[in-house]
Design a protein around this motif. Structure first.
Motif, PDB file in Angstrom:
ATOM      1  N   GLY A   6     -28.776 -19.867  -8.144  1.00 45.17           N
ATOM      2  CA  GLY A   6     -27.881 -19.041  -9.265  1.00 45.17           C
ATOM      3  C   GLY A   6     -28.754 -18.264  -9.784  1.00 45.17           C
ATOM      4  O   GLY A   6     -28.527 -16.951  -9.715  1.00 45.17           O
ATOM      5  N   ASN A   7     -29.999 -18.095 -10.349  1.00 45.32           N
ATOM      6  CA  ASN A   7     -30.963 -16.813 -10.839  1.00 45.32           C
ATOM      7  C   ASN A   7     -30.376 -16.066 -10.060  1.00 45.32           C
ATOM      8  O   ASN A   7     -30.998 -15.111 -10.329  1.00 45.32           O
ATOM      9  N   GLU A   8     -31.479 -16.420  -8.869  1.00 46.07           N
ATOM     10  CA  GLU A   8     -31.939 -15.868  -7.601  1.00 46.07           C
ATOM     11  C   GLU A   8     -30.720 -14.956  -6.653  1.00 46.07           C
ATOM     12  O   GLU A   8     -30.614 -13.644  -7.222  1.00 46.07           O
ATOM     13  N   ALA A   9     -29.056 -15.491  -6.986  1.00 41.80           N
ATOM     14  CA  ALA A   9     -28.893 -15.209  -6.562  1.00 41.80           C
ATOM     15  C   ALA A   9     -27.779 -13.921  -7.341  1.00 41.80           C
ATOM     16  O   ALA A   9     -27.410 -12.997  -7.320  1.00 41.80           O
ATOM     17  N   PHE A  10     -28.301 -14.169  -8.852  1.00 39.47           N
ATOM     18  CA  PHE A  10     -27.541 -13.356 -10.145  1.00 39.47           C
ATOM     19  C   PHE A  10     -28.502 -12.326  -9.791  1.00 39.47           C
ATOM     20  O   PHE A  10     -27.818 -10.532 -10.244  1.00 39.47           O
ATOM     21  N   LYS A  11     -29.980 -12.556  -9.571  1.00 38.52           N
ATOM     22  CA  LYS A  11     -30.715 -11.195  -9.686  1.00 38.52           C
ATOM     23  C   LYS A  11     -30.592 -10.379  -8.450  1.00 38.52           C
ATOM     24  O   LYS A  11     -30.753  -9.211  -8.465  1.00 38.52           O
ATOM     25  N   ALA A  12     -29.993 -10.617  -7.261  1.00 36.54           N
ATOM     26  CA  ALA A  12     -29.478 -10.050  -5.882  1.00 36.54           C
ATOM     27  C   ALA A  12     -27.764  -9.430  -6.474  1.00 36.54           C
ATOM     28  O   ALA A  12     -27.197  -8.682  -5.385  1.00 36.54           O
ATOM     29  N   ASN A  13     -28.044 -10.155  -7.679  1.00 37.44           N
ATOM     30  CA  ASN A  13     -26.136  -9.319  -7.917  1.00 37.44           C
ATOM     31  C   ASN A  13     -25.173  -9.809  -7.145  1.00 37.44           C
ATOM     32  O   ASN A  13     -24.167  -9.769  -6.952  1.00 37.44           O
ATOM     33  N   ASP A  14     -25.374 -11.074  -6.403  1.00 38.37           N
ATOM     34  CA  ASP A  14     -24.661 -12.096  -5.884  1.00 38.37           C
ATOM     35  C   ASP A  14     -23.547 -13.063  -7.081  1.00 38.37           C
ATOM     36  O   ASP A  14     -23.603 -14.038  -7.022  1.00 38.37           O
ATOM     37  N   TYR A  15     -22.642 -12.186  -7.678  1.00 38.74           N
ATOM     38  CA  TYR A  15     -22.289 -12.786  -8.738  1.00 38.74           C
ATOM     39  C   TYR A  15     -21.211 -14.173  -7.825  1.00 38.74           C
ATOM     40  O   TYR A  15     -21.467 -15.383  -8.988  1.00 38.74           O
ATOM     41  N   GLU A  16     -20.323 -14.078  -6.704  1.00 36.01           N
ATOM     42  CA  GLU A  16     -19.821 -15.302  -6.653  1.00 36.01           C
ATOM     43  C   GLU A  16     -20.707 -16.128  -6.153  1.00 36.01           C
ATOM     44  O   GLU A  16     -20.058 -17.398  -6.480  1.00 36.01           O
ATOM     45  N   GLU A  17     -21.710 -15.906  -5.129  1.00 39.37           N
ATOM     46  CA  GLU A  17     -22.738 -17.304  -5.172  1.00 39.37           C
ATOM     47  C   GLU A  17     -23.478 -18.112  -6.532  1.00 39.37           C
ATOM     48  O   GLU A  17     -23.626 -18.718  -6.602  1.00 39.37           O
ATOM     49  N   ALA A  18     -23.780 -16.833  -7.685  1.00 38.08           N
ATOM     50  CA  ALA A  18     -24.266 -17.051  -8.773  1.00 38.08           C
ATOM     51  C   ALA A  18     -23.536 -18.591  -9.481  1.00 38.08           C
ATOM     52  O   ALA A  18     -23.903 -19.479  -9.302  1.00 38.08           O
ATOM     53  N   ILE A  19     -22.038 -18.060  -9.353  1.00 33.50           N
ATOM     54  CA  ILE A  19     -20.984 -19.007 -10.389  1.00 33.50           C
ATOM     55  C   ILE A  19     -20.976 -20.142  -9.060  1.00 33.50           C
ATOM     56  O   ILE A  19     -20.919 -21.485 -10.032  1.00 33.50           O
ATOM     57  N   SER A  20     -21.277 -20.316  -7.609  1.00 39.22           N
ATOM     58  CA  SER A  20     -20.683 -21.174  -6.776  1.00 39.22           C
ATOM     59  C   SER A  20     -22.236 -22.225  -7.193  1.00 39.22           C
ATOM     60  O   SER A  20     -22.139 -23.380  -7.519  1.00 39.22           O
ATOM     61  N   TYR A  21     -23.424 -21.617  -7.423  1.00 39.99           N
ATOM     62  CA  TYR A  21     -24.443 -22.545  -7.812  1.00 39.99           C
ATOM     63  C   TYR A  21     -24.619 -23.203  -8.689  1.00 39.99           C
ATOM     64  O   TYR A  21     -24.761 -24.434  -9.268  1.00 39.99           O
ATOM     65  N   TYR A  22     -24.212 -22.338 -10.049  1.00 40.06           N
ATOM     66  CA  TYR A  22     -24.220 -22.990 -11.507  1.00 40.06           C
ATOM     67  C   TYR A  22     -23.326 -24.041 -11.803  1.00 40.06           C
ATOM     68  O   TYR A  22     -23.600 -24.818 -12.027  1.00 40.06           O
TER      69      TYR A  22
END
Length: 152
Positions: free
Chosen positions: A78-94
């Protein structure tokens, strides 16, 4: 003859570029879903849809320490997705991390993503969850204040 398939010219299911009647019937969304399903089957992974991914039977049978390790890995993704500005993916991982083993860090990180997405009500809920686990968490207090202010 050259083994092309799916997107190749030898595919009998391929729609000819001039066949406008067939193109009108073509359902792009259905084809995308089929491709995603095939990709998931091939990779053995699941892309989480929405905010509440379900745990698999295998995940449910893991020990607490295994769930904790997997949750940490999901949070890091999720942290990696957040850094890549992929917020939907980050939410999914978190969210997957939280469902495996609810910890303050995952709630707090997801709250930040919700703030970035201007979903202040969800951010506020995650801040409350974080503060229930860590009452003096400065980042959660700040994010709670930001969410409260935005909801005024």
């Amino acid at each position: 003859e050259n083994g092309l398939h799916k997107h190749g010219t030898n595919n009998p299911d391929r729609i000819k570029s001039y066949d406008f009647k067939s193109w009108d019937k073509y359902d792009v969304d259905r084809e995308i879903e089929k491709d995603e399903d095939e990709e998931e089957e091939k990779n053995g992974s699941t892309k989480w849809k929405g905010i509440s991914p379900k745990l698999t039977e295998k995940e449910l049978s893991l020990s607490q320490s295994e769930k904790q390790r997997l949750a940490k890995r999901e949070r890091e993704k999720g942290n990696e997705a957040f850094k890549a500005n992929d917020y939907e993916e980050a939410i999914s991982y978190y969210t997957h991390s939280i469902n495996l083993y609810p910890e303050a860090a995952a709630f707090n990180n997801r709250a930040l993503v919700f703030i970035k997405m201007k979903n202040y009500q969800s951010a506020l809920s995650d801040c409350v969850e974080t503060l229930m686990r860590e009452p003096n968490n400065t980042k959660a207090l700040l994010r709670k204040a930001i969410s409260h202010d935005a909801l005024k």
